[in-house]
Design a protein around this motif. Structure first.
Motif, PDB file in Angstrom:
ATOM      1  N   VAL A 328       0.840  -1.207   0.000  1.00 55.82           N
ATOM      2  CA  VAL A 328       0.000   0.000   0.000  1.00 55.82           C
ATOM      3  C   VAL A 328       0.873   1.254   0.000  1.00 55.82           C
ATOM      4  O   VAL A 328       0.610   2.210  -0.733  1.00 55.82           O
ATOM      5  CB  VAL A 328      -0.940  -0.001   1.224  1.00 55.82           C
ATOM      6  CG1 VAL A 328      -1.691   1.326   1.331  1.00 55.82           C
ATOM      7  CG2 VAL A 328      -1.929  -1.150   1.139  1.00 55.82           C
ATOM      8  N   THR A 332       0.994   4.099  -2.986  1.00 61.26           N
ATOM      9  CA  THR A 332       0.716   5.496  -2.659  1.00 61.26           C
ATOM     10  C   THR A 332       1.863   6.396  -3.091  1.00 61.26           C
ATOM     11  O   THR A 332       1.658   7.448  -3.708  1.00 61.26           O
ATOM     12  CB  THR A 332       0.481   5.650  -1.150  1.00 61.26           C
ATOM     13  OG1 THR A 332      -0.573   4.785  -0.735  1.00 61.26           O
ATOM     14  CG2 THR A 332       0.124   7.091  -0.801  1.00 61.26           C
ATOM     15  N   GLN A 351      -3.082   9.817   1.581  1.00 64.24           N
ATOM     16  CA  GLN A 351      -4.000   8.719   1.284  1.00 64.24           C
ATOM     17  C   GLN A 351      -3.503   7.389   1.844  1.00 64.24           C
ATOM     18  O   GLN A 351      -4.281   6.448   2.003  1.00 64.24           O
ATOM     19  CB  GLN A 351      -4.211   8.600  -0.234  1.00 64.24           C
ATOM     20  CG  GLN A 351      -4.999   9.736  -0.842  1.00 64.24           C
ATOM     21  CD  GLN A 351      -6.355   9.888  -0.176  1.00 64.24           C
ATOM     22  OE1 GLN A 351      -7.139   8.943  -0.113  1.00 64.24           O
ATOM     23  NE2 GLN A 351      -6.630  11.085   0.319  1.00 64.24           N
ATOM     24  N   TYR A 352      -2.199   7.317   2.143  1.00 63.62           N
ATOM     25  CA  TYR A 352      -1.676   6.074   2.723  1.00 63.62           C
ATOM     26  C   TYR A 352      -2.358   5.771   4.055  1.00 63.62           C
ATOM     27  O   TYR A 352      -2.857   4.656   4.280  1.00 63.62           O
ATOM     28  CB  TYR A 352      -0.164   6.189   2.917  1.00 63.62           C
ATOM     29  CG  TYR A 352       0.431   5.048   3.711  1.00 63.62           C
ATOM     30  CD1 TYR A 352       0.376   3.743   3.242  1.00 63.62           C
ATOM     31  CD2 TYR A 352       1.043   5.275   4.949  1.00 63.62           C
ATOM     32  CE1 TYR A 352       0.906   2.688   3.974  1.00 63.62           C
ATOM     33  CE2 TYR A 352       1.584   4.229   5.680  1.00 63.62           C
ATOM     34  CZ  TYR A 352       1.512   2.944   5.194  1.00 63.62           C
ATOM     35  OH  TYR A 352       2.036   1.906   5.926  1.00 63.62           O
ATOM     36  N   GLU A 355      -5.942   4.705   3.519  1.00 64.74           N
ATOM     37  CA  GLU A 355      -6.110   3.353   3.009  1.00 64.74           C
ATOM     38  C   GLU A 355      -5.818   2.318   4.094  1.00 64.74           C
ATOM     39  O   GLU A 355      -6.513   1.292   4.205  1.00 64.74           O
ATOM     40  CB  GLU A 355      -5.200   3.130   1.806  1.00 64.74           C
ATOM     41  CG  GLU A 355      -5.251   1.726   1.210  1.00 64.74           C
ATOM     42  CD  GLU A 355      -6.625   1.318   0.698  1.00 64.74           C
ATOM     43  OE1 GLU A 355      -6.828   0.107   0.479  1.00 64.74           O
ATOM     44  OE2 GLU A 355      -7.492   2.192   0.514  1.00 64.74           O
ATOM     45  N   ARG A 358      -8.826   2.232   6.202  1.00 66.37           N
ATOM     46  CA  ARG A 358      -9.944   1.568   5.525  1.00 66.37           C
ATOM     47  C   ARG A 358      -9.811   0.060   5.613  1.00 66.37           C
ATOM     48  O   ARG A 358     -10.794  -0.660   5.834  1.00 66.37           O
ATOM     49  CB  ARG A 358     -10.004   1.996   4.061  1.00 66.37           C
ATOM     50  CG  ARG A 358     -11.213   1.441   3.297  1.00 66.37           C
ATOM     51  CD  ARG A 358     -11.079   1.643   1.804  1.00 66.37           C
ATOM     52  NE  ARG A 358     -10.051   0.797   1.226  1.00 66.37           N
ATOM     53  CZ  ARG A 358     -10.208  -0.483   0.931  1.00 66.37           C
ATOM     54  NH1 ARG A 358     -11.361  -1.100   1.184  1.00 66.37           N
ATOM     55  NH2 ARG A 358      -9.216  -1.178   0.396  1.00 66.37           N
ATOM     56  N   ARG A 359      -8.587  -0.442   5.456  1.00 68.34           N
ATOM     57  CA  ARG A 359      -8.370  -1.890   5.453  1.00 68.34           C
ATOM     58  C   ARG A 359      -8.466  -2.510   6.846  1.00 68.34           C
ATOM     59  O   ARG A 359      -9.009  -3.601   7.019  1.00 68.34           O
ATOM     60  CB  ARG A 359      -6.993  -2.222   4.865  1.00 68.34           C
ATOM     61  CG  ARG A 359      -6.879  -1.931   3.383  1.00 68.34           C
ATOM     62  CD  ARG A 359      -5.603  -2.516   2.840  1.00 68.34           C
ATOM     63  NE  ARG A 359      -5.447  -2.242   1.420  1.00 68.34           N
ATOM     64  CZ  ARG A 359      -4.780  -3.017   0.577  1.00 68.34           C
ATOM     65  NH1 ARG A 359      -4.217  -4.138   1.016  1.00 68.34           N
ATOM     66  NH2 ARG A 359      -4.665  -2.702  -0.697  1.00 68.34           N
TER      67      ARG A 359
END
Length: 440
Positions: A328, A332, A351-352, A355, A358-359
């Motif tokens: 990831v 990114t 955004q890293y 994400e 989110r995971r």
């Protein structure tokens, strides 16, 4: 922390520096190199090397190895069918689930050469690996942004500075780079301790199941160990035997060596798990869990693996999360580097953390609560009561929770139930902080 001064030669410059060539660092370097990014991978030691670990991979970890191009059919890899949980004189076998998104088998392999394999794959993809290069501190500009790292290199400890506009910290539980940048560990998040030892055991070395014991007793107090023990087959005549424990004020200090000795007295003598068959000293290590260091990105620095506290609070598993986070982070960074330096690139780099959350965010928040309210107090025995072990559906549900095996949509009813439970956890912000405070 040093300021960014001097020029240095091109060999000491890159687009990205990765500190640490464990699973997280090598995965990040490999995926960056595949994306055409000039990446330096700095490793303080040499290969092969020893590492405290259970040496077991779930199907999710196998999937990451396949994505990295590792030949898992080569000698040295042993396939496993699932887990065998032992508790209160009962045992239950849980086969790895069959689904279209993951392999239906796990793997074991000693970390002695596992990290070497991943690092060599990163080099084959184009990463530049510097061994015996220990990062001693970050280089920063006047704004406090990281722009490289200072190191000591080789047997003579020669000082060398390496520079890049972005640095990925994959330097393990010590998290030296993150600490030097002022990122302290959250003391309210779980921090476990694990210990392991290798034994020669022809009787168990080819066992197709990862065996886990949930009814161990602390040697000093006689109370349930707030953790579990494991016996993992390596297929080479040896097994990896270890245990992990979550500290809790009610237990006090836990003597892992004495607790393991007491446990191994219970196992059958023909397994060979006795002192005369020991193939290594007993070693221990800390397991930073539950995202206990944040933010995962800031001022040019990304945290992956143990340096970001990414070990699962449910099971103590860390290799899978490390490799996934490395991928990831690489994706990114590769996308961000196509933007000009400035606000646009920073927005992409942030955004890293989004994400990662989110995971794993909801799953880890729920796991942190379970670890604090149940596992650190009573161990795994309450989760494996006779009623649970007698119900295949409950056992499979528990297995999916412990291994995070249900994040991809499927038609499986158990996966649907587990995903629904995880989705009920607050996503972030005030409600999530309220849940964390409730644990305390």
């Amino acid at each position: 922390m040093e300021s960014d001064e001097g020029v240095g030669n091109d060999h000491h410059r890159a687009q990205v520096i990765v500190v640490g060539a464990g699973p997280a660092g090598s995965a990040a370097a490999l995926h960056l190199a595949r994306a055409g990014v000039d990446v330096l991978l700095l490793e303080k030691g040499n290969f092969p090397r020893d590492k405290v670990c259970g040496d077991g991979l779930t199907p999710r970890g196998v999937q990451q190895l396949v994505r990295m191009g590792v030949d898992i059919d080569a000698p040295g890899w042993m396939r496993t069918k699932g887990m065998r949980w032992v508790c209160g004189g009962r045992q239950v076998h849980i086969d790895w689930p069959r689904s279209g998104s993951s392999p239906d088998f796990g793997l074991t392999r000693s970390r002695h050469d596992f990290d070497d394999i991943l690092a060599r794959h990163a080099v084959a993809a184009g990463a530049r690996l510097c061994l015996e290069t220990k990062a001693t501190g970050p280089l920063t500009d006047r704004a406090g942004r990281i722009v490289g790292v200072s190191t000591v290199t080789g047997a003579d400890k020669r000082p060398v500075n390496y520079r890049a506009p972005l640095v990925i910290a994959a330097d393990g539980a010590s998290a030296r780079t993150a600490l030097a940048m002022g990122l302290e560990r959250d003391p309210d998040k779980p921090m476990a301790t694990a210990a392991r030892r290798y034994y020669r055991s022809e009787a168990r070395t080819h066992d197709p199941y990862l065996e886990l014991w949930a009814d161990l007793r602390c040697s000093r107090t006689g109370r349930d160990l707030p953790g579990y023990g494991w016996i993992f087959p390596l297929g080479d005549g040896r097994v990896n035997v270890g245990l992990g424990a979550l500290p809790h004020r009610g237990h006090g200090a836990i003597d892992l060596r004495a607790t393991m000795d007491r446990w191994l007295e219970r196992v059958p003598a023909d397994w060979g798990l006795r002192e005369e068959n020991a193939d290594s000293p007993m070693r221990s290590a800390a397991l930073p869990m539950g995202f206990n260091r944040r933010p995962q990105y800031g001022r040019g620095l990304l945290l992956v693996g143990d340096s970001g506290g990414m070990v699962s609070p449910w099971s103590g598993e860390g290799i899978v999360q490390a490799m996934e986070a490395g991928e990831v982070a690489a994706e990114t960074v590769a996308l961000a580097l196509h933007r000009s330096e400035g606000p646009g690139r920073e927005q992409a780099l942030h955004q890293y953390a989004s994400e990662v959350n989110r995971r794993w965010g909801r799953y880890y928040r729920l796991g942190n609560s379970v670890a604090d309210l149940v596992l650190a107090r009573y161990g795994y025995r309450p989760l494996l009561s006779p009623r649970v072990m007698a119900s295949p559906a409950l056992v499979r549900t528990l297995a999916r929770l412990l291994t995070h095996g249900s994040d991809a949509p499927t038609d499986d009813l158990i996966d649907t139930v587990v995903r629904s439970v995880v989705r009920m956890v607050p996503a972030s912000g005030r409600r999530a902080r309220g849940l964390e405070r409730g644990r305390r």
